[in-house]
Design a protein around this motif. Structure first.
Motif, short mmCIF file in Angstrom:
data_model
loop_
_atom_site.label_atom_id
_atom_site.label_comp_id
_atom_site.label_asym_id
_atom_site.label_seq_id
_atom_site.Cartn_x
_atom_site.Cartn_y
_atom_site.Cartn_z
N ILE A 143 -4.40 6.72 5.18
CA ILE A 143 -3.67 6.59 6.45
C ILE A 143 -2.30 5.95 6.21
O ILE A 143 -1.30 6.35 6.82
CB ILE A 143 -4.51 5.77 7.45
N THR A 144 -2.24 4.97 5.31
CA THR A 144 -0.97 4.33 4.97
C THR A 144 0.00 5.31 4.32
O THR A 144 1.22 5.15 4.44
CB THR A 144 -1.22 3.13 4.03
N PHE A 149 -3.66 -4.83 0.05
CA PHE A 149 -3.23 -3.96 -1.03
C PHE A 149 -2.51 -4.76 -2.11
O PHE A 149 -1.77 -5.69 -1.81
CB PHE A 149 -2.29 -2.87 -0.49
N GLY A 150 -2.75 -4.36 -3.36
CA GLY A 150 -2.13 -5.07 -4.47
C GLY A 150 -2.21 -4.26 -5.75
O GLY A 150 -1.68 -3.14 -5.81
N ALA A 179 -2.33 -0.48 6.14
CA ALA A 179 -1.21 -1.39 6.38
C ALA A 179 -0.31 -0.84 7.47
O ALA A 179 0.30 -1.58 8.24
CB ALA A 179 -0.42 -1.59 5.09
N ALA A 180 -0.20 0.49 7.56
CA ALA A 180 0.60 1.17 8.56
C ALA A 180 0.11 2.61 8.59
O ALA A 180 -0.66 3.03 7.73
CB ALA A 180 2.08 1.10 8.21
N SER A 181 0.56 3.37 9.57
CA SER A 181 0.15 4.77 9.67
C SER A 181 1.36 5.66 9.43
O SER A 181 2.39 5.50 10.08
CB SER A 181 -0.44 5.04 11.06
N ARG A 182 1.21 6.57 8.47
CA ARG A 182 2.26 7.54 8.17
C ARG A 182 1.67 8.93 8.26
O ARG A 182 0.68 9.23 7.61
CB ARG A 182 2.82 7.34 6.76
N GLY A 193 0.77 -1.23 0.00
CA GLY A 193 0.00 0.00 0.00
C GLY A 193 0.80 1.28 0.00
O GLY A 193 0.22 2.36 -0.08
N ARG A 194 2.11 1.19 0.07
CA ARG A 194 2.92 2.41 0.08
C ARG A 194 3.08 2.95 -1.34
O ARG A 194 3.43 2.22 -2.26
CB ARG A 194 4.29 2.14 0.69
#
Length: 225
Positions: free
Chosen positions: A136-137, A94-95, A156-159, A5-6
Motif C-alpha cells: 500500500i505504501t 519500516f527500517g 506509512a502512506a497510501s500510493r 517504507g518508500r
C-alpha cells in the motif's frame, strides 16, 4: 529525505537481456540474504512477484510455495530474508527490511526484463501483513498485493491503488480471522481498493490451490478479475 517504507527501485528505461535461469542466492545480505527463482525460457517483459515468508521463516519458504506455478506461468520470484526473525514493521516501523527489499529489487530489475505493470508483492502470515503494509505504501510500484492469512496492515502512506487479494482460514488459531482479515477487508473496501476476499475452511495455512488462484488473479487470467 525518503519517507519510511518508500522504495526507489524501478525498471530501467532500457530493459536488460534476461539473466540466467534457475535458483540463485541474491548475494546481498550475508547469512540473512534471499533467493531469486527464474524459470527456463522466459522472454519479453516478465512478471515479478516479491514473496515474503512468515515469522521465523526464510526465503526458501517463499520460493517453495510459488516455484511450480512460476514454471507454468513464466514469472520470476524474488524471495528476500527478513533481517530478523520477522519483518520490521510488524514490531515497529519500516527500517532495514524495506531498505534491503529496495536493494534486492534494484538488483533484479537491473538484470531481468521485468513488466512494470506486473510487479506483485505476496506473503503469508507476518509476510502477508508486511506485503499489505509495504504494498500500500508503494502502490505506484506494486500493481497487486497478495496477502495469505495476514494479521494487520501498517502502511506509512497510501500510493496508488493496487489490487488486493486477501484469503484467510476460518479456523486459524494463530491469527484468528475475526480480529484480522474480517476487519482488514472492509477497511480496504472503504478506502476504494479493488479487493478479492476469500475465506476457506482451514487453519493458519496457505493451501497450494489457493495460492495458485491468487496468482491467476494477479496475472489477469481469472475471468472474474
Amino acid at each position: 529525505m525518503k519517507e519510511p517504507g518508500r522504495l526507489t527501485a524501478r525498471p530501467p528505461l532500457e530493459q536488460p537481456d534476461p539473466g540466467p535461469p534457475g535458483l540463485h542466492p541474491l548475494g546481498l545480505g550475508g547469512d540473512r540474504d534471499g533467493l531469486l527463482y527464474v524459470p527456463e525460457g522466459i522472454e519479453g517483459d516478465v512478471p515479478l512477484v516479491v514473496a515474503l515468508h512468515g515469522a521465523g521463516g526464510s526465503a526458501s519458504s517463499g520460493i517453495d510455495g510459488l516455484r511450480s506455478v512460476a514454471d507454468r506461468r513464466g514469472f520470476i520470484v524474488l524471495a528476500p530474508d527478513s533481517r530478523g526473525s520477522t519483518w520490521d514493521a510488524i514490531r515497529g516501523s519500516f527500517g532495514p527490511d524495506s531498505t534491503f527489499i529496495d536493494r534486492a529489487l534494484t538488483h533484479v530489475l537491473g538484470r531481468y526484463p521485468i513488466d512494470d505493470k506486473k510487479i506483485a508483492i505476496e506473503g503469508f502470515s507476518d509476510g502477508a501483513s508486511y506485503a499489505l503494509s509495504l504494498g500500500i505504501t508503494n502502490g505506484d510500484l506494486f500493481t497487486t498485493i497478495v496477502a495469505l492469512s495476514p494479521g494487520s496492515a501498517a502502511a506509512a502512506a497510501s500510493r496508488g491503488r493496487p489490487r488486493v487479494w486477501i484469503s484467510h482460514g476460518t479456523g486459524d488459531p494463530v491469527l484468528p480471522i475475526e480480529g484480522t482479515s474480517r476487519k482488514l477487508a472492509p477497511a480496504l473496501n472503504r478506502s476504494g481498493f479493488h479487493l478479492r476476499y476469500t475465506e476457506f475452511e482451514g487453519g493458519h495455512e496457505a493451501p497450494e490451490w489457493l495460492t495458485t488462484a491468487a496468482i491467476e488473479w494477479w496475472l489477469g487470467r481469472d475471468r472474474d478479475a
